[in-house]
Write an enzyme that holds these catalytic residues in place. Structure first.
Site, short mmCIF file in Angstrom:
data_model
loop_
_atom_site.label_atom_id
_atom_site.label_comp_id
_atom_site.label_asym_id
_atom_site.label_seq_id
_atom_site.Cartn_x
_atom_site.Cartn_y
_atom_site.Cartn_z
N GLU A 36 1.20 -1.50 0.33
CA GLU A 36 -0.09 -0.38 -0.12
C GLU A 36 0.86 0.80 0.12
O GLU A 36 0.55 2.76 0.02
CB GLU A 36 -1.15 -0.03 0.98
CG GLU A 36 -2.16 -1.19 0.66
CD GLU A 36 -2.66 -1.24 -0.15
OE1 GLU A 36 -3.10 0.44 -0.18
OE2 GLU A 36 -3.08 -2.24 -0.01
N GLN A 41 -0.14 6.97 -4.77
CA GLN A 41 0.72 7.28 -6.58
C GLN A 41 1.51 6.77 -7.52
O GLN A 41 2.34 7.19 -8.08
CB GLN A 41 0.83 8.79 -5.86
CG GLN A 41 0.10 9.90 -4.95
CD GLN A 41 -0.79 10.81 -5.65
OE1 GLN A 41 -0.99 11.50 -6.50
NE2 GLN A 41 -2.18 9.92 -5.92
N TYR A 81 8.95 9.40 -4.22
CA TYR A 81 8.75 9.83 -2.91
C TYR A 81 9.54 9.48 -2.25
O TYR A 81 8.65 8.28 -0.43
CB TYR A 81 7.07 10.14 -2.93
CG TYR A 81 5.69 10.59 -3.56
CD1 TYR A 81 6.33 12.15 -3.73
CD2 TYR A 81 5.11 10.40 -4.20
CE1 TYR A 81 6.08 13.33 -4.54
CE2 TYR A 81 4.56 11.19 -5.05
CZ TYR A 81 4.22 12.37 -4.58
OH TYR A 81 3.93 13.23 -5.62
N TYR A 119 -6.35 7.07 3.81
CA TYR A 119 -6.25 5.83 3.40
C TYR A 119 -5.58 4.04 3.26
O TYR A 119 -6.34 3.35 3.54
CB TYR A 119 -5.92 6.34 1.35
CG TYR A 119 -5.39 4.85 0.68
CD1 TYR A 119 -6.71 4.23 0.46
CD2 TYR A 119 -4.55 4.46 0.28
CE1 TYR A 119 -6.30 2.98 -0.14
CE2 TYR A 119 -4.39 3.15 0.13
CZ TYR A 119 -5.29 2.99 -1.18
OH TYR A 119 -4.90 1.36 -1.35
N ASP A 137 -9.51 6.28 -1.51
CA ASP A 137 -7.53 6.82 -2.77
C ASP A 137 -8.98 7.40 -4.17
O ASP A 137 -10.26 7.70 -4.03
CB ASP A 137 -7.37 5.51 -3.08
CG ASP A 137 -7.93 4.74 -4.60
OD1 ASP A 137 -9.19 4.54 -3.98
OD2 ASP A 137 -6.82 4.25 -5.13
N CYS A 198 -18.28 1.66 -19.62
CA CYS A 198 -19.83 1.39 -19.03
C CYS A 198 -19.58 0.30 -19.23
O CYS A 198 -20.62 -0.23 -19.20
CB CYS A 198 -20.13 2.86 -18.91
SG CYS A 198 -19.83 4.39 -18.30
#
Length: 356
Positions: A36, A41, A81, A119, A137, A198
DNA sequence: CATCCGTGGGT
DNA sequence: TACCCAAGGAT
């Protein structure tokens, strides 16, 4: 809407169509947690090799807790990150020290851990422990905005609460893990940001946006402001033994604690090569010969920042780096064991290709 | 709350 | 090309 039908249609679809991903092989709380954090991101395809390498190197929570800082940054190198891995390391050490190595299973306790926000707390608690807590998220906000015709701006932090309440209201208590993962998987595979599929959607008969034909108008998301620009001058400096001068970045801020080649920010139009010699002399008391022509110009784009780095070769004449804790002369082999941002990896690759 | 914090892929 | 995006969190 018929909530029960929505839940079963969604979860049945997930059971049939879910992707075969490495972190779906078991529900070990530590492994779920690692996945996770990596997925924050970050795309699934990018994460897969990092996840496999990470668990090969640190198969247990204790193994990771006992790792060193250089080691954890190196395994994260290129994933971005970087505070994620330092926070995860801090948090894991705390779990080993204070919880006997067992990841907390309450929202209150797990949320105290570094790098665990709403999250990640919901994701770990639902997937590893089966707790009926939403994991909201970007996918989930997009899916729920369409299903329930929620028009809150998903770029605003305050909107997350709306979607958490919506997620709680729809929660499938028989299998919270599958329910949360199914919402995210639907967002990733069917209910995509542009051109949602869809006609293949297992829950389109429950979807208010589809019924009104406004799926392309949702979610509402204001765009963020543009990035600023910085020009940098960098030097790949060799001493007489062929060792390379590198610098460890500050422990806070951008690319914290990663390594780089000595560099400085310059004002565009004034970026002359002499500045590098002055910089080395003034800042580090090093005399060097810098080549006039840069051997590469690297353009690197961050989320809020763009760098243009002109990199020059240089040779050490004299000087020592005592007193500069962040500086180090290393061999090429040593250099490649350390963690560098992608921008400086580009410079290093170009240097090796163009220098004998 | 707005901004910072990476990277690589898609359109 | 210039955006936008991807399983967010800390400050």
């Amino acid at each position: 809407m018929n909530k029960e039908a929505f839940q079963t249609d969604l979860v049945h679809w997930f059971q049939e169509e879910q992707r075969d991903l490495p972190w779906r092989k078991n529900n070990n709380p530590y492994k779920v947690w690692v996945s996770e954090v990596m997925l924050q991101q970050t795309r699934v395809d990018t994460v897969i090799p990092y996840y496999n390498r990470f668990l090969e190197k640190f198969p247990t929570i204790e193994a990771f807790a006992n790792a060193g800082e250089e080691e954890i940054l190196k395994i994260w190198e290129g994933l971005g990150y970087y505070s994620r891995v330092r926070n995860l390391h801090t948090a894991v050490k705390e779990v080993v020290a204070d919880y006997g190595g067992k990841v907390p299973d309450s929202k209150e306790e797990i949320s105290k851990l570094k790098g665990v926000g709403p999250y990640t707390a919901g994701a770990v608690l639902s997937i590893a422990y089966g707790k009926p807590i939403p994991a909201v998220d970007g996918n989930v906000m997009r899916v729920l905005s369409r299903i329930l015709l929620i028009t809150d701006d998903i770029a605003k932090p305050a909107s997350r609460k709306t979607f958490e309440i919506a997620g709680e209201g729809l929660m499938y208590h028989d299998n919270p893990s599958y329910f949360n993962q199914a919402l995210m998987e639907l967002g990733a595979l069917i209910c995509t940001p542009t051109s949602p599929a869809c006609l293949l959607c297992p829950v389109r008969e429950h979807c208010q946006a589809f019924e009104k034909g406004v799926q392309d108008e949702l979610p509402v998301k204001t765009r963020k402001k543009s990035t600023r620009h910085e020009d940098l001058l960098a030097v790949v400096l060799k001493d007489k033994e062929g060792k390379i001068l590198i610098n460890k970045r500050n422990e806070k801020g951008l690319l914290a604690n990663l390594w780089e080649f000595p560099n400085l920010k310059v004002v565009p139009l004034l970026d002359k090569w002499e500045i590098l010699q002055d910089f080395l002399s003034t800042e580090y008391s090093i005399d060097a010969v810098i080549e006039q022509e840069s051997f590469i110009e690297v353009q690197h784009v961050f989320t809020h920042l763009t760098w243009k780095i002109d990199a020059h070769r240089g040779k050490l004449k004299s000087g020592n780096i005592e007193g500069h804790e962040s500086l180090r002369f290393v061999t090429e082999e040593e250099l490649e064991e350390l963690a560098f941002p992608v921008s400086y990896q580009k410079i290093w690759r170009a240097y090796k290709e163009q220098t004998q």
